[in-house]
Design a protein around this motif. Structure first.
Motif, PDB file in Angstrom:
ATOM      1  N   ILE A 135      -6.639   6.787  -8.147  1.00  0.00           N
ATOM      2  CA  ILE A 135      -6.840   6.139  -7.746  1.00  0.00           C
ATOM      3  C   ILE A 135      -7.962   5.485  -9.515  1.00  0.00           C
ATOM      4  CG2 ILE A 135      -6.938   6.008  -5.260  1.00  0.00           C
ATOM      5  CD1 ILE A 135      -9.285   6.517  -5.562  1.00  0.00           C
ATOM      6  N   SER A 188       0.866  -1.391   0.246  1.00  0.00           N
ATOM      7  CA  SER A 188       0.309   0.008  -0.204  1.00  0.00           C
ATOM      8  C   SER A 188       0.959   0.885   0.065  1.00  0.00           C
ATOM      9  CB  SER A 188      -0.833   0.162   1.443  1.00  0.00           C
ATOM     10  OG  SER A 188      -2.233  -0.861   1.394  1.00  0.00           O
ATOM     11  N   ASP A 217     -15.745   3.502   3.312  1.00  0.00           N
ATOM     12  CA  ASP A 217     -14.263   3.469   2.559  1.00  0.00           C
ATOM     13  C   ASP A 217     -13.351   3.534   2.975  1.00  0.00           C
ATOM     14  OD1 ASP A 217     -15.774   5.708   0.791  1.00  0.00           O
ATOM     15  OD2 ASP A 217     -16.260   7.186   2.491  1.00  0.00           O
ATOM     16  N   PHE A 252      -4.168   3.240   0.585  1.00  0.00           N
ATOM     17  CA  PHE A 252      -4.206   2.741  -0.264  1.00  0.00           C
ATOM     18  C   PHE A 252      -3.270   1.944  -0.987  1.00  0.00           C
ATOM     19  CE2 PHE A 252      -5.288   7.454   0.054  1.00  0.00           C
ATOM     20  CZ  PHE A 252      -6.799   7.496  -0.733  1.00  0.00           C
ATOM     21  N   HIS A 256      -4.755  -0.562  -6.741  1.00  0.00           N
ATOM     22  CA  HIS A 256      -5.543   0.544  -7.447  1.00  0.00           C
ATOM     23  C   HIS A 256      -5.221   1.714  -7.727  1.00  0.00           C
ATOM     24  CE1 HIS A 256      -8.839  -2.385  -6.987  1.00  0.00           C
ATOM     25  NE2 HIS A 256      -8.474  -2.732  -5.214  1.00  0.00           N
ATOM     26  N   ILE A 257      -4.116   2.048  -7.663  1.00  0.00           N
ATOM     27  CA  ILE A 257      -3.314   3.670  -7.845  1.00  0.00           C
ATOM     28  C   ILE A 257      -2.646   3.390  -8.946  1.00  0.00           C
ATOM     29  CG2 ILE A 257      -1.820   4.861  -6.571  1.00  0.00           C
ATOM     30  CD1 ILE A 257      -1.234   4.342  -4.318  1.00  0.00           C
ATOM     31  N   GLU A 281     -10.457   2.597 -11.210  1.00  0.00           N
ATOM     32  CA  GLU A 281     -11.024   1.098 -11.045  1.00  0.00           C
ATOM     33  C   GLU A 281     -12.048   0.690 -11.772  1.00  0.00           C
ATOM     34  OE1 GLU A 281     -12.599  -2.662  -9.043  1.00  0.00           O
ATOM     35  OE2 GLU A 281     -11.081  -0.782  -8.195  1.00  0.00           O
ATOM     36  N   VAL A 338     -11.082   0.657  -2.736  1.00  0.00           N
ATOM     37  CA  VAL A 338     -10.937   1.710  -2.865  1.00  0.00           C
ATOM     38  C   VAL A 338     -12.465   1.699  -3.706  1.00  0.00           C
ATOM     39  CG1 VAL A 338     -10.048   2.953  -4.921  1.00  0.00           C
ATOM     40  CG2 VAL A 338      -8.516   1.958  -3.400  1.00  0.00           C
TER      41      VAL A 338
END
Length: 765
Positions: free
Chosen positions: A558, A488, A592, A500, A504-505, A560, A610
């Motif tokens: 981010i 993360s 969240d 995070f 997903h970054i 998705e 995320v």
């Protein structure tokens, strides 16, 4: 064999393990023979498997297994010698024999003598050339793999034996049964709890080794300080040489130089040892973790056992020809993830056969092969297990989806007519949404893709559906390879640490005030040829804005799938490998947030969900509550605008009021019903509430009554705008606590704006 030997659990256990391995060989070989009955290698492998099972059953004294395996072997030998051409009815019977053998080897699930005799008689008829001259038309449902399927409403003219397991004793799915090993390695049984504990300890050991790094950095700094001290002492010695010192002072100075040099040498040696120890400890911890994790990892094929058979059997029951192709069977996945994937994968495969693949006649008319094809591919990508499941069927009937949305009153007809393909497909994931008009055993029970999505989200994953009319559907699933550790990016928001997941970054960046632009009233920045929306993490996570904000904005981008946003944070702390600590179940689902973890210094960090955060961003955008991020360096400070909350379940009325008030300069947020409005009132500050009366979940009267009983909100001005224009309706609204009542029947722009000005004045504070 004596009764004592028959009771020997080790022998029966060995027979059970061999039966599981050999029935898997039989199932795979028979499915291949169904496509080409003359393949010599598959005939040979199936014959040998049946022969091995017959010998094993004879050794342990299981006569039923000997009888079933013997007639199966006779059938396969006849096919090898060319005396028999394997037809679909032969394959059906051989597959039923495979299921029967597995039941025989399963404790507490043995078939009765009548089942064995019926099966032997069935195989005798199939091997009799005279019997095959006349078709056997007894429509009996075949036994499906793992007792998952039952044909309904479809007659099959094939010789079939009903060998369903008795009620309360289903066959254990092969993916959960004990696995045999043919590698020659010694096997030691370890409980899942101990394996989980081992992985947990090794994960913590891996993280603990990271705590040596700050100590090593401190030692390096201490070494530099001591080196500077030694140089300073040498300079002092040079300066003092010009002065006459006593013998005692000279000896004291020399002793100080000597002690400092010795301590520096010792510090250098120990620093090197600590550096070597830290490196070796981290390497060993990593190897320990990798080894413990490997013990939990299983090939993806473990979740596929029986799926090809299930697809084939379901297709046969529906009168369809379907084949399943699998890629990436050796892809390694955590056993917990693997177990939780079995149910959603089974549902998607059943869905593809039932909804996707057409009948052979329809496929031929469309210019397709009579046999439908389903492809399942597993691979590793960026620390995730990626599953691609596609079929070459007819795709999704979008107009049927649109009609179903309107019939179920999920959206007005005008809005449904404007929905895009992507928006229509999202309705398929709603609870209870189905395109089936009738309920069957296979589908139409109201448990559909919403269950798949729920199970995938429990794994912190995501599922996306794409389709092309007439060409088929494509499901894209992404789930973590393991649930125990996550890499993360740790950031600071409101003086607290949040993480995070790197998967997903998209990127990290620094934005100058000039980089932030206003597009359609919202803040954006330019990224890879497109405007990306900018949101404040402090608003999403409900943290106070730091008073030490800098001019340069720290942003985490981010993504998705197609959704992408920039989340503004206060500081980048750095990349960390975190051991996932589940939140207390009593907290329920925290918005969240997916889990917690500990940093190197022992402080707590919350891991961001995320996907949930992206939904929160969308909700803020749709309700108009997204706050602007203050840009440092701006010379113009605008006066705060007064905020108004509009609550109405009518999209038209809601948008009309919002635009009127925005054009007059007010800051406007909207809510879709009374409950949504009540939640907004409790979490944000407003200068005025405008609400309708008749709304779902909570009507306007109840909303106003709750507001007037709340100490913080009881003085908030309230305006009711309703279609009800009778005096008793007006009196009811005012009695509940409204300050102004405006009927929609006599509604016009100036009336609303004049009423707002009367209640709270102009737009600026």
């Amino acid at each position: 064999m004596t009764p004592e030997q028959l009771r020997d659990s080790s022998l029966l256990e060995l027979f059970s393990l061999e039966a599981e391995a050999q029935t898997q060989v039989l199932s795979a070989g028979l499915l291949a023979l169904e496509r080409d009955p003359t393949q010599a290698d598959h005939l040979e492998s199936c014959m040998r498997a049946a022969h091995s099972l017959k010998g094993a059953a004879r050794i342990v004294g299981v006569d039923a297994g000997v009888s079933v395996a013997h007639v199966m072997e006779d059938c396969l030998v006849s096919a090898q010698e060319g005396h028999l051409y394997l037809r679909p009815e032969h394959i059906d019977a051989l597959l039923q024999g495979t299921d029967l053998l597995m039941r025989i080897a399963t404790p507490d699930n043995n078939p009765g003598p009548a089942d064995i005799e019926a099966y032997v008689a069935l195989m005798a008829r199939l091997l009799d050339p005279l019997a095959l001259a006349a078709p056997i038309s007894t429509p009996i449902a075949p036994f499906m793999a793992e007792d998952l399927l039952q044909a309904t409403g479809v007659e099959l003219t094939m010789p079939v034996l009903d060998v369903e397991p008795p009620t309360g004793a289903p066959v254990e799915p092969a993916s959960r049964a004990r696995r045999s090993t043919d590698t020659g390695e010694r096997v030691l049984r370890v409980t899942a709890e101990r394996l989980n504990s081992l992985l947990d300890l090794s994960s913590k050991s891996l993280v603990e080794t990271l705590r040596l790094k700050p100590h090593l950095a401190t030692m390096q700094r201490l070494k530099r300080l001591q080196n500077n001290g030694l140089r300073a002492l040498e300079n002092l010695n040079v300066q003092l040489k010009e002065h006459a010192l006593s013998l005692e002072a000279r000896e004291a100075l020399d002793a100080a130089r000597r002690l400092l040099a010795e301590s520096q040498q010792l510090l250098v040696e120990k620093n090197a040892e600590l550096d070597e120890f830290a490196w070796q400890a981290s390497q060993r911890a990593q190897v320990l973790y990798d080894t413990a994790l490997a013990c939990r990892m299983r090939p993806f094929a473990d979740v596929l056992s029986g799926q090809a058979r299930m697809v084939r059997d379901l297709g046969r029951s529906l009168g369809k020809q379907v084949r399943l192709e699998i890629e990436g069977e050796k892809t390694q996945v955590d056993r917990d993830v693997l177990e939780k994937l079995e149910a959603p994968l089974t549902h998607l495969l059943r869905n593809a056969v039932d909804h996707g693949i057409e009948s052979p006649e329809q496929r031929l008319l469309a210019g397709k092969p009579a046999e439908g094809l389903i492809r399942l591919r597993a691979s590793h990508q960026a620390g995730l297990l990626v599953l691609e499941l596609s079929d070459d069927g007819n795709g999704v009937d979008l107009e049927k989806v649109r009609r179903s949305i309107i019939e179920r009153q999920l959206s007005p007809a005008e809005t449904a007519a404007q929905l895009s393909e992507e928006e229509l497909l999202t309705f398929l994931f709603l609870p209870g949404f189905s395109l089936r008009d009738t309920v069957t055993e296979i589908s139409g029970r109201g448990v559909g893709l919403d269950a798949v999505q729920h199970m995938v989200r429990q794994l912190r994953g995501a599922v996306v559906l794409e389709q092309a009319v007439g060409e088929g559907s494509h499901f894209h699933l992404e789930v973590p390879l393991t649930l125990s550790v996550v890499r993360s990016l740790v950031v600071e928001v409101g003086d607290e640490a949040y993480a995070f997941p790197l998967a997903h970054i998209e990127r990290m960046c620094d934005l100058e005030p000039a980089d932030i632009v206003q597009v359609e009233g919202r803040q954006h920045f330019w990224y890879e040829g497109r405007h990306v929306g900018l949101v404040a993490a402090s608003q999403l996570l409900q943290r106070p804005v730091s008073a030490h904000s800098q001019q340069t904005l720290k942003v985490v981008v981010i993504r998705e799938r197609e959704a992408i946003y920039g989340v503004a944070v206060e500081r980048f702390i750095g990349e960390r490998t975190l051991v996932v600590l589940p939140l207390d179940e009593r907290l329920g689902k925290v918005q969240d947030i997916s889990a917690g973890a500990l940093l190197d210094d022992g402080s707590v960090v919350l891991i961001v969900d995320v996907e949930d955060m992206l939904r929160s961003v969308d909700k803020l955008l749709n309700t108009g509550r997204l706050e602007r991020i203050a840009r440092q360096g701006s010379q113009v400070v605008e006066a705060a605008r007064k905020r108004i909350l509009v609550v109405d379940d009518s999209l038209t009325v809601r948008e009309l009021q919002r635009k009127l008030l925005l054009n007059r300069g007010y800051d406007v947020a909207v809510a879709v019903d009374g409950m949504d409005g009540w939640n907004a009132l409790r979490s944000e500050d407003f200068d005025l509430l405008i609400t309708d009366i008749d709304m779902p979940r909570m009507d306007g009267i109840e909303l106003v009554s709750l507001l007037r009983r709340d100490n913080r909100l009881q003085s908030l001005p309230v305006m009711v705008v309703s279609y009800k224009d009778r005096e008793e309706d007006r009196r009811r609204g005012l009695d509940a606590g409204a300050d102004y009542y405006l009927a929609k029947a006599s509604f016009h722009d100036d009336a609303l704006l004049d009423a707002v000005v009367e209640l709270i004045g102009g737009a600026r504070a």
